[in-house]
Scaffold this motif. Structure first.
Motif, mmCIF file in Angstrom:
data_model
loop_
_atom_site.group_PDB
_atom_site.id
_atom_site.type_symbol
_atom_site.label_atom_id
_atom_site.label_comp_id
_atom_site.label_asym_id
_atom_site.label_seq_id
_atom_site.Cartn_x
_atom_site.Cartn_y
_atom_site.Cartn_z
ATOM 1 N N THR A 89 -4.580 6.408 -6.584
ATOM 2 C CA THR A 89 -3.855 5.727 -7.662
ATOM 3 C C THR A 89 -4.756 5.270 -8.797
ATOM 4 N N VAL B 2 -1.414 -2.585 -5.169
ATOM 5 C CA VAL B 2 -2.445 -1.954 -4.346
ATOM 6 C C VAL B 2 -3.749 -2.735 -4.444
ATOM 7 N N LEU C 155 0.810 -1.216 0.000
ATOM 8 C CA LEU C 155 0.000 0.000 0.000
ATOM 9 C C LEU C 155 0.844 1.268 0.000
ATOM 10 N N ARG C 156 2.122 1.129 0.281
ATOM 11 C CA ARG C 156 3.012 2.303 0.191
ATOM 12 C C ARG C 156 3.517 2.524 -1.240
ATOM 13 N N HIS D 104 -6.904 4.499 5.094
ATOM 14 C CA HIS D 104 -5.852 5.013 4.218
ATOM 15 C C HIS D 104 -5.696 4.139 2.972
ATOM 16 N N ALA D 105 -6.014 2.856 3.096
ATOM 17 C CA ALA D 105 -5.996 1.994 1.916
ATOM 18 C C ALA D 105 -7.058 2.430 0.908
ATOM 19 N N LYS E 274 -5.781 5.401 -0.803
ATOM 20 C CA LYS E 274 -4.724 5.008 -1.739
ATOM 21 C C LYS E 274 -5.333 4.530 -3.049
ATOM 22 N N CYS E 275 -6.408 3.759 -2.963
ATOM 23 C CA CYS E 275 -7.089 3.318 -4.179
ATOM 24 C C CYS E 275 -7.595 4.514 -4.981
ATOM 25 N N ASN F 184 3.072 2.802 -5.528
ATOM 26 C CA ASN F 184 2.096 3.344 -6.479
ATOM 27 C C ASN F 184 1.841 2.361 -7.615
#
Length: 221
Positions: free
Chosen positions: A161, A134, A126-127, A153-154, A157-158, A129
């Motif tokens: 990205t 992901v 998850l860190r 935060h996940a 992140k989705c 890109n």
């Protein structure tokens, strides 16, 4: 550039046998036999001594070459399950592997008896890109084990990205009534608008899911 994540489900052994040619099936038979043998013997690791890579781990890396790239995820997941892969082996395969090999580790985590011990692998993915990683990281294992803070935060992140939130396992269940997630989504949307950027359509979908109560919309209904 990150590649668009694939969402094809992992195939069973029977499904693979129906799709693979004779040579690939024979290779898979041998690979699974080696993984099964490894599962019933002591690990090769000796503290302070040399480490001999188990043959099934070499097969893991070669899965795409012998069974086709379209079947590599499924073959690798079967190997991990057959070998009863523990955290040291998973970590080794993840850290030393290609993006495709890392993805397969992530996809198989929920099929192994690991508890929350493999969360560092999910958090590492998850860190990145890399959308392939992901998307694989937000599957059933993350849904079961990520705490609320990291799960929120996940989701962001989705959205950041471009990974479709359809890849997130248990999205509706974990989003429902989550006021903090709603706040974070609102802040994210405001930042995008202030920067003159569009707001992802998936953001509205997740925001709708944060409505409290059983009447909230669900992806299963």
């Amino acid at each position: 550039m990150p590649m668009t994540p694939r969402t094809s489900p992992l195939l069973t052994r029977e499904e693979l046998d129906a799709q693979l040619g004779g040579a690939a099936r024979a290779w898979l038979d041998g690979a699974l036999a080696e993984a099964e043998h490894a599962a019933s013997h002591e690990p090769c690791e000796q503290p302070g001594g040399p480490y001999a890579v188990p043959s099934w781990e070499l097969r893991y890396a070669a899965a795409g070459r012998y069974c086709g790239l379209e079947h590599a995820d499924s073959v690798r997941a079967l190997l991990l399950v057959e070998a009863h892969a523990a955290l040291p082996a998973l970590t080794r395969l993840y850290e030393q592997g290609t993006a495709a090999e890392r993805r397969a580790v992530l996809l198989a985590l929920h099929r192994l008896d690991l508890g929350p011990t493999a969360l560092p692998l999910v958090e590492d993915a998850l860190r990145t890109n890399d959308t392939r990683l992901v998307a694989a990281a937000v599957g059933p294992y993350a849904a079961a084990h990520l705490d609320a803070h990291n799960w929120r935060h996940a989701i962001l992140k989705c959205l950041f990205t471009g990974v479709p939130v359809a890849a997130v396992d248990q999205l509706a269940r974990r989003s429902r009534g989550d006021a903090e997630l709603a706040r974070m989504l609102g802040d994210f949307a405001a930042e995008r608008i202030a920067a003159g950027r569009s707001v992802p359509a998936d953001l509205t979908r997740v925001l709708d899911l944060t409505v409290p109560g059983p009447a909230a919309p669900t992806e299963e209904s």
